[in-house]
Design a protein around this motif. Sequence first.
Motif, mmCIF file in Angstrom:
data_model
loop_
_atom_site.group_PDB
_atom_site.id
_atom_site.type_symbol
_atom_site.label_atom_id
_atom_site.label_comp_id
_atom_site.label_asym_id
_atom_site.label_seq_id
_atom_site.Cartn_x
_atom_site.Cartn_y
_atom_site.Cartn_z
ATOM 1 N N GLY A 59 -0.341 2.850 -3.187
ATOM 2 C CA GLY A 59 -1.539 3.544 -2.733
ATOM 3 C C GLY A 59 -1.878 4.809 -3.501
ATOM 4 N N LYS A 60 -0.868 5.468 -4.082
ATOM 5 C CA LYS A 60 -1.119 6.692 -4.842
ATOM 6 C C LYS A 60 -1.733 6.412 -6.209
ATOM 7 C CE LYS A 60 2.649 9.523 -2.929
ATOM 8 N NZ LYS A 60 3.883 10.292 -3.273
ATOM 9 N N TYR A 61 -1.570 5.191 -6.681
ATOM 10 C CA TYR A 61 -1.944 4.897 -8.065
ATOM 11 C C TYR A 61 -3.053 3.868 -8.207
ATOM 12 C CZ TYR A 61 2.793 6.706 -7.818
ATOM 13 O OH TYR A 61 3.899 7.443 -7.476
ATOM 14 N N LEU A 62 -3.335 3.124 -7.145
ATOM 15 C CA LEU A 62 -4.383 2.120 -7.179
ATOM 16 C C LEU A 62 -5.257 2.247 -5.946
ATOM 17 C CD1 LEU A 62 -2.318 -1.024 -8.292
ATOM 18 C CD2 LEU A 62 -3.875 0.305 -9.716
ATOM 19 N N SER A 63 -6.516 1.885 -6.085
ATOM 20 C CA SER A 63 -7.425 1.929 -4.939
ATOM 21 C C SER A 63 -7.079 0.812 -3.961
ATOM 22 C CB SER A 63 -8.875 1.775 -5.410
ATOM 23 O OG SER A 63 -9.088 0.475 -5.939
ATOM 24 N N ASP A 64 -7.512 0.967 -2.721
ATOM 25 C CA ASP A 64 -7.261 -0.054 -1.702
ATOM 26 C C ASP A 64 -7.840 -1.400 -2.099
ATOM 27 O OD1 ASP A 64 -5.982 1.849 -0.238
ATOM 28 O OD2 ASP A 64 -7.607 2.195 1.192
ATOM 29 N N ASN A 65 -9.001 -1.360 -2.775
ATOM 30 C CA ASN A 65 -9.638 -2.611 -3.184
ATOM 31 C C ASN A 65 -8.792 -3.379 -4.196
ATOM 32 O OD1 ASN A 65 -11.864 -2.110 -1.575
ATOM 33 N ND2 ASN A 65 -13.026 -1.117 -3.209
ATOM 34 N N VAL A 66 -8.140 -2.647 -5.086
ATOM 35 C CA VAL A 66 -7.308 -3.286 -6.101
ATOM 36 C C VAL A 66 -6.055 -3.884 -5.476
ATOM 37 C CG1 VAL A 66 -5.941 -2.909 -8.188
ATOM 38 C CG2 VAL A 66 -8.174 -1.813 -7.951
ATOM 39 N N HIS B 246 0.835 -1.208 0.000
ATOM 40 C CA HIS B 246 0.000 0.000 0.000
ATOM 41 C C HIS B 246 0.867 1.255 0.000
ATOM 42 C CE1 HIS B 246 -4.232 -1.319 0.450
ATOM 43 N NE2 HIS B 246 -3.675 -2.434 0.912
ATOM 44 N N THR C 252 -5.865 -6.806 0.695
ATOM 45 C CA THR C 252 -5.515 -6.787 2.118
ATOM 46 C C THR C 252 -4.458 -7.830 2.485
ATOM 47 O OG1 THR C 252 -7.326 -8.327 2.603
ATOM 48 C CG2 THR C 252 -7.816 -5.971 2.754
ATOM 49 N N ASN D 186 -2.734 10.312 -17.091
ATOM 50 C CA ASN D 186 -1.894 9.459 -16.236
ATOM 51 C C ASN D 186 -0.466 9.382 -16.761
ATOM 52 O OD1 ASN D 186 -4.061 8.910 -14.552
ATOM 53 N ND2 ASN D 186 -4.582 6.982 -15.568
ATOM 54 N N GLN E 41 -2.019 -0.477 -17.232
ATOM 55 C CA GLN E 41 -3.264 0.158 -17.679
ATOM 56 C C GLN E 41 -3.242 0.406 -19.181
ATOM 57 O OE1 GLN E 41 -3.298 3.584 -15.089
ATOM 58 N NE2 GLN E 41 -4.445 2.528 -13.473
#
Length: 304
Positions: free
Chosen positions: A80-87, A76, A90, A236, A181
């Motif tokens: 974390g700056k480039y992808l959501s937490d869900n992606v 993370h 955990t 991006n 991407q």
Amino acid sequence: MKKHWKKFSILTLSFITAMTMLLPSLASADAIEAQTVVTLGKDLTGTQRDNILAEMGVDENSGNVRIVDVTNQEEHQYLGKYLSDNVIGTKAISSAKITINNSGGISVKTKNITNITPSMYANAAITAGIKDADIYVTAPFRVSGTAGLTGIIKAFETATGQKIDENKKEVANEEIVVTSQLADQIKDPNKAVQFINKVKEEVSDQKPETPQDYRDIIVNVSNDFNINLNQETINNLVQYAQNFNKLGIDWDQISSQLQSLRGDIKDILNSDTTQGIIDTIFEWLGDFFSSIGEFFTNASDKKN
């Protein structure tokens, strides 16, 4: 007395000579033992961990390989700056093995990695400053592999004792994301990697100053590769190009690393825009002959 002193001197000199010859050997042995490092996802189960080590051909009890964990928190931190937490998820699952080689260059192999290709890892690793390493990235089941670079960098730092600049780490991880991407949009991972390399080359060469300068580079490169990009992707890429430029990496340095790549990734990462230009020519020829066909068809219809 002189005889004893002379004998003592000879023994002392012999001892020093022996130690001088022995110490480099010991140092070399330590270096060999520190050459291979494995980073394991912290959230692997015991069985998964054992299977990954067996897959890598690593004996945890041999003492010749250093094993360290990579946590989801670390993933993370850099993604974390480039992808959501869900992606990002955990759990830390991706694992990596680095062997520092004496022959030079980078080679990359992967298993169960779906989105990130070996050439993407190699490209980002070069941006981070990694060199002279055999890299293997794997997981116990199919994963995107986006977090794999975190383990690669940590393994390299552990193996060499060299701390990689935090800014380089962040940009290298950003590069993994934007390349993935882009590959997803154009449906061609190899072309995406070549595209990113061309952007890096142009940024290094042109020294852009304004956001519009960066945007022009992105658009021009996309035209060279015959790629249509949506505005989100362009934005991006502009942000990535700006961050890359701040690192102040000389393109000649990157080019040197690209030339020393080994395996299939060498051909992919050393390709230029030739294929993109060829694609453009064939598309133009297709349109041209299509127009000729329509012309004669229309002429024939008029006669009838």
